[in-house]
Design a protein around this motif. Structure first.
Motif, PDB file in Angstrom:
ATOM      1  N   ARG A   1       0.824  -1.214   0.000  1.00 33.56           N
ATOM      2  CA  ARG A   1       0.000   0.000   0.000  1.00 33.56           C
ATOM      3  C   ARG A   1       0.855   1.261   0.000  1.00 33.56           C
ATOM      4  NH1 ARG A   1      -4.929  -2.099   3.892  1.00 33.56           N
ATOM      5  NH2 ARG A   1      -6.010  -3.218   2.224  1.00 33.56           N
TER       6      ARG A   1
ATOM      7  N   ILE B   1       1.977   1.659  -3.538  1.00 32.45           N
ATOM      8  CA  ILE B   1       0.877   2.154  -4.375  1.00 32.45           C
ATOM      9  C   ILE B   1       0.729   3.664  -4.215  1.00 32.45           C
ATOM     10  CG2 ILE B   1      -1.652   2.178  -4.596  1.00 32.45           C
ATOM     11  CD1 ILE B   1      -1.570  -0.862  -4.111  1.00 32.45           C
ATOM     12  N   ASP B   2       0.815   4.138  -2.982  1.00 32.60           N
ATOM     13  CA  ASP B   2       0.690   5.573  -2.739  1.00 32.60           C
ATOM     14  C   ASP B   2       1.815   6.368  -3.391  1.00 32.60           C
ATOM     15  OD1 ASP B   2      -1.621   5.170  -1.294  1.00 32.60           O
ATOM     16  OD2 ASP B   2      -0.614   5.202   0.666  1.00 32.60           O
TER      17      ASP B   2
ATOM     18  N   LYS C   1      -1.531  -3.229  -7.654  1.00 35.52           N
ATOM     19  CA  LYS C   1      -2.931  -3.516  -7.274  1.00 35.52           C
ATOM     20  C   LYS C   1      -3.195  -5.021  -7.314  1.00 35.52           C
ATOM     21  CE  LYS C   1      -4.849   0.657  -6.912  1.00 35.52           C
ATOM     22  NZ  LYS C   1      -5.619   1.158  -5.809  1.00 35.52           N
TER      23      LYS C   1
ATOM     24  N   GLU D   1      -1.638  -6.490  -4.299  1.00 39.19           N
ATOM     25  CA  GLU D   1      -2.465  -6.185  -3.133  1.00 39.19           C
ATOM     26  C   GLU D   1      -3.656  -7.137  -3.068  1.00 39.19           C
ATOM     27  OE1 GLU D   1      -4.547  -2.284  -1.112  1.00 39.19           O
ATOM     28  OE2 GLU D   1      -4.651  -2.498  -3.289  1.00 39.19           O
TER      29      GLU D   1
END
Length: 100
Positions: A57, A60-61, A73, A76
């Protein structure tokens, strides 16, 4: 360090108890309800503790590239599926002694 470990064990025990016992009626939940409640609680608990998921995460940020975001994604989603399966197994184990 020992205090942190004891606190984590207590929190884990609370998740078990909340799944097994309906606190409003103070009686054992039926096995299906216990597993349903336990699965939700264990999923939340495992998601918060998963270092892999936290790292994905964070990546991803930080990521801007659309192609890499898609890959992250997917990672995740795979990690969330693993967590859900582990939570399902934990709930079944905890609730195995509850009445049908």
């Amino acid at each position: 360090m020992k205090k942190i470990l004891v606190a984590l064990l207590c929190l884990n025990g609370l998740a078990d108890v909340q799944a097994q016992i309906d606190l409003t009626g103070r009686k054992a939940r039926p096995r299906a309800d216990c597993e349903r409640v336990g699965e939700v609680r264990f999923t939340e608990m495992h998601s918060k503790k998963s270092k892999v998921l936290i790292q994905i995460r964070a990546d991803i940020d930080a990521e801007k590239d659309a192609g890499k975001l898609k890959i992250l994604k997917e990672k995740e989603k795979k990690e969330l599926d693993k967590i859900a399966e582990r939570a399902r197994e934990d709930a079944i184990e905890v609730c195995s002694e509850n009445p049908e």
